[in-house]
Design an enzyme around this catalytic site. Structure first.
Site, short mmCIF file in Angstrom:
data_model
loop_
_atom_site.label_atom_id
_atom_site.label_comp_id
_atom_site.label_asym_id
_atom_site.label_seq_id
_atom_site.Cartn_x
_atom_site.Cartn_y
_atom_site.Cartn_z
N GLY A 133 133.13 12.38 -6.89
CA GLY A 133 133.16 11.26 -7.35
C GLY A 133 133.39 10.43 -8.29
CD GLN B 146 135.22 8.09 -13.20
OE1 GLN B 146 134.32 7.93 -12.52
NE2 GLN B 146 135.64 9.03 -13.82
CG HIS C 18 130.85 6.56 -14.30
ND1 HIS C 18 131.72 6.85 -15.59
CD2 HIS C 18 130.96 7.91 -13.57
CE1 HIS C 18 131.95 7.71 -15.95
NE2 HIS C 18 131.69 8.56 -15.01
CG HIS D 35 128.08 11.50 -13.53
ND1 HIS D 35 128.80 12.74 -14.90
CD2 HIS D 35 129.76 11.32 -13.19
CE1 HIS D 35 129.94 12.41 -15.03
NE2 HIS D 35 130.23 11.11 -14.18
CD GLU D 36 130.33 9.44 -10.03
OE1 GLU D 36 131.22 8.07 -10.50
OE2 GLU D 36 130.92 10.37 -9.54
CB CYS E 279 133.41 13.20 -16.60
SG CYS E 279 134.10 11.03 -16.42
CG LEU E 280 137.98 13.17 -12.01
CD1 LEU E 280 137.47 11.91 -10.47
CD2 LEU E 280 138.02 13.85 -11.48
O1 GNR Z 1 134.33 15.66 -10.52
C1 GNR Z 1 133.54 15.67 -10.69
N1 GNR Z 1 132.08 16.65 -10.62
C2 GNR Z 1 130.98 16.32 -11.39
C3 GNR Z 1 130.65 17.69 -11.27
C4 GNR Z 1 128.82 18.09 -12.00
C5 GNR Z 1 128.34 16.19 -12.08
C6 GNR Z 1 129.43 14.69 -12.20
C7 GNR Z 1 130.38 15.16 -11.53
S1 GNR Z 1 131.11 13.77 -11.31
C8 GNR Z 1 132.69 14.45 -11.55
C9 GNR Z 1 133.74 13.11 -11.27
C10 GNR Z 1 133.15 11.52 -12.00
O2 GNR Z 1 134.10 11.31 -12.52
N2 GNR Z 1 132.97 10.94 -11.53
O3 GNR Z 1 132.20 9.80 -12.00
NI NI Z 2 132.21 10.25 -14.09
#
Ligand code: GNR
Ligand code: NI
Length: 174
Positions: free
Chosen positions: A46, A51, A140, A136-137, A94-95
């Protein structure tokens, strides 16, 4: 398509609230294509526009496995309509927090509405990894990171590591 640079925490932009998008045009689709390329190359499942430094309510997701056919989702102005009472725990990464992982508890299922790549209104119900990733997104887009759900001690430990990591990155770039 071109790959964009991913913003790493701590960075004040990651704490800002992203703005609603008013129209879906070719410029926006170009940005979504760039985000997808950036996400695939990371690799991640995601990516929110913030980001890559853009404060717009825009998310790309693809939770398909390596060997499966790619299945990208483009979410414009995504909104959670409902969340389940039951929760589930997933290990999240999270990236923008490279190398950091933690188990996070969230509603197990959610229903969302959004605008798709072609500008059409859509609604989906998600569970499992997709539900976790969508939440999660959307966090953000509201300036929230998964470390905000941890104790202050755990959060500070991760932040300290990231400050060090960013200093190392700068040494290589400069
Ligand atoms: O790559 C991602 N893996 C992930 C694993 C578990 C829960 C959420 C994520 S999102 C993350 C990429 C990211 O930072 N998205 O904002
Ligand atoms: Ni993230």
């Amino acid at each position: 398509m071109s790959k964009r640079k991913i913003v790493i925490e701590p960075d004040p932009i990651l704490r800002q609230k992203s703005e609603i998008l008013e129209k879906v045009d070719d410029e926006l689709r170009r940005l979504m294509d760039d985000m997808l390329e950036t996400m695939y190359s990371a690799p991640g499942i995601g990516l929110a526009a913030v980001q890559v430094g853009i404060l717009k309510r825009l998310v790309v997701i693809d939770i398909s496995k390596e060997k499966e056919k790619k299945h990208p989702l483009f979410l414009i102005n995504p909104e959670i309509i409902s969340k389940s009472k039951s929760t589930s725990i997933h290990e999240e990464g999270c990236l923008s927090l490279p190398g950091q992982f933690a188990e996070i508890e969230r509603p197990a299922e959610c229903q969302i509405k959004y605008i798709d790549y072609d500008g059409k209104k859509k609604e989906i119900k998600a569970k499992g990894l997709l539900s976790t990733c969508i939440q999660h997104e959307i966090d953000h887009l509201d300036g929230k990171l998964f470390i905000d759900y941890l104790s202050k001690l755990k959060k500070d430990m991760i932040l300290k590591k990231l400050v060090k990591h960013k200093k190392e990155l700068n040494k290589i770039v400069l």
